[in-house]
Scaffold this motif. Structure first.
Motif, PDB file in Angstrom:
ATOM      1  N   ARG A 172      23.382  19.988 -20.693  1.00 62.53           N
ATOM      2  CA  ARG A 172      24.209  21.163 -20.415  1.00 62.53           C
ATOM      3  C   ARG A 172      25.156  21.352 -21.595  1.00 62.53           C
ATOM      4  N   ALA A 173      24.622  21.944 -22.645  1.00 61.82           N
ATOM      5  CA  ALA A 173      25.376  22.075 -23.892  1.00 61.82           C
ATOM      6  C   ALA A 173      26.729  22.732 -23.671  1.00 61.82           C
ATOM      7  N   GLY A 174      27.752  22.145 -24.264  1.00 65.20           N
ATOM      8  CA  GLY A 174      29.106  22.668 -24.153  1.00 65.20           C
ATOM      9  C   GLY A 174      29.946  22.009 -23.092  1.00 65.20           C
ATOM     10  N   LEU A 175      29.318  21.208 -22.203  1.00 64.63           N
ATOM     11  CA  LEU A 175      30.077  20.576 -21.116  1.00 64.63           C
ATOM     12  C   LEU A 175      30.502  19.146 -21.439  1.00 64.63           C
ATOM     13  N   GLY A 176      30.123  18.642 -22.593  1.00 64.37           N
ATOM     14  CA  GLY A 176      30.715  17.417 -23.110  1.00 64.37           C
ATOM     15  C   GLY A 176      30.487  16.161 -22.301  1.00 64.37           C
ATOM     16  N   VAL A 177      31.583  15.429 -22.077  1.00 63.02           N
ATOM     17  CA  VAL A 177      31.535  14.129 -21.423  1.00 63.02           C
ATOM     18  C   VAL A 177      32.689  14.028 -20.425  1.00 63.02           C
ATOM     19  N   ALA A 178      32.453  13.330 -19.323  1.00 57.89           N
ATOM     20  CA  ALA A 178      33.489  13.157 -18.296  1.00 57.89           C
ATOM     21  C   ALA A 178      33.642  11.678 -17.976  1.00 57.89           C
ATOM     22  N   MET A 179      34.887  11.246 -17.802  1.00 58.11           N
ATOM     23  CA  MET A 179      35.198   9.854 -17.487  1.00 58.11           C
ATOM     24  C   MET A 179      36.056   9.791 -16.231  1.00 58.11           C
ATOM     25  N   ASP A 180      35.702   8.899 -15.312  1.00 58.35           N
ATOM     26  CA  ASP A 180      36.434   8.745 -14.068  1.00 58.35           C
ATOM     27  C   ASP A 180      37.420   7.591 -14.158  1.00 58.35           C
ATOM     28  N   TYR A 181      38.588   7.790 -13.549  1.00 61.34           N
ATOM     29  CA  TYR A 181      39.614   6.749 -13.475  1.00 61.34           C
ATOM     30  C   TYR A 181      40.079   6.607 -12.031  1.00 61.34           C
ATOM     31  N   ASP A 182      40.413   5.372 -11.639  1.00 60.19           N
ATOM     32  CA  ASP A 182      41.032   5.095 -10.346  1.00 60.19           C
ATOM     33  C   ASP A 182      42.506   4.793 -10.569  1.00 60.19           C
ATOM     34  N   GLY A 183      43.365   5.322  -9.696  1.00 66.07           N
ATOM     35  CA  GLY A 183      44.786   5.047  -9.776  1.00 66.07           C
ATOM     36  C   GLY A 183      45.126   3.667  -9.240  1.00 66.07           C
ATOM     37  N   PRO A 184      46.394   3.257  -9.345  1.00 65.41           N
ATOM     38  CA  PRO A 184      46.818   1.948  -8.847  1.00 65.41           C
ATOM     39  C   PRO A 184      46.459   1.768  -7.381  1.00 65.41           C
ATOM     40  N   ALA A 185      45.805   0.647  -7.055  1.00 64.83           N
ATOM     41  CA  ALA A 185      45.392   0.339  -5.682  1.00 64.83           C
ATOM     42  C   ALA A 185      44.546   1.474  -5.083  1.00 64.83           C
ATOM     43  N   ARG A 186      43.838   2.200  -5.946  1.00 67.97           N
ATOM     44  CA  ARG A 186      42.975   3.313  -5.537  1.00 67.97           C
ATOM     45  C   ARG A 186      43.764   4.372  -4.769  1.00 67.97           C
ATOM     46  N   SER A 187      45.023   4.548  -5.156  1.00 72.71           N
ATOM     47  CA  SER A 187      45.884   5.536  -4.506  1.00 72.71           C
ATOM     48  C   SER A 187      45.676   6.937  -5.061  1.00 72.71           C
TER      49      SER A 187
END
Length: 202
Positions: free
Chosen positions: A67-82
């Motif tokens: 899907r050209a133009g949509l780049g890359v995505a990275m997921d993060y979890d907050g402290p204690a999955r809050s």
């Protein structure tokens, strides 16, 4: 308070749609600069640290090749999955996204990001969400990130989503952070937004 599994799905679905991890633009080993002299997506993705302001990096999904133009995505979890967050770096085909938060391209993309988040919520009968306010988040020595706070409900749970957008290495940098509105130990997403912006910009 642990974040509900449904909330995790909510945060992921209001970001750029997922697909199988693949090598995108410049995703191969040793890739440094793409056309126009800007760093490749791989370089920008590698800049983002494993932990930022208590958030921990999880999955990385490459969209660019299919899907050209949509780049890359990275997921993060907050402290204690809050809280959960999706960080996206992309250009929608723009070869050089300007470094000015007030540039028309950035203003249009920010409006689109907020509209997309609200519209996605409107497709679910159990979810209601609306924009509460907008603000510019200062990033020391760099362009600010423009953010909108969305508040609403997911089922019976009150939630809020922070939608932030700004420039990074000639591309758009979008950060979504979703968390319950009421927590025993509230999570402040702003240090995370600032930390991600600084890292992505190098």
């Amino acid at each position: 308070m642990r974040i509900a599994p449904a909330l995790v799905l909510l945060a992921l679905t209001i970001g750029i749609g997922g697909c199988a991890q693949q090598e995108g633009e410049g995703a191969g080993p040793g890739a440094g600069s793409s056309r126009g002299g800007r760093p490749t997506l791989a370089v920008v993705a590698e800049r983002l640290p494993d932990t930022v302001a208590g958030f921990t990096r999880r999955d990385t999904t490459w969209h660019e090749q299919t899907r050209a133009g949509l780049g890359v995505a990275m997921d993060y979890d907050g402290p204690a999955r809050s809280a959960v967050s999706t960080v996206s770096v992309y250009d929608r085909g723009n070869t050089a996204v300007p470094n000015d938060i007030d540039a028309p391209a950035l203003q249009a993309e920010f409006t689109a990001a907020v509209t997309e988040a609200v519209a996605m919520a409107g497709t679910r009968t159990s979810q209601r969400i609306a924009e509460r306010d907008r603000t510019d988040v200062e990033v020391p020595g760099q362009a600010p990130m423009r953010c909108a706070t969305l508040q609403g409900t997911y089922g019976r749970q009150e939630v809020q989503t922070l939608v932030c957008l700004g420039p990074a290495a000639g591309r758009f940098l979008k950060i979504l952070v979703t968390s319950p509105s009421r927590q025993v130990r509230p999570v402040n997403p702003m240090p995370f937004v600032v930390g991600i912006a600084q890292a992505a910009r190098g």
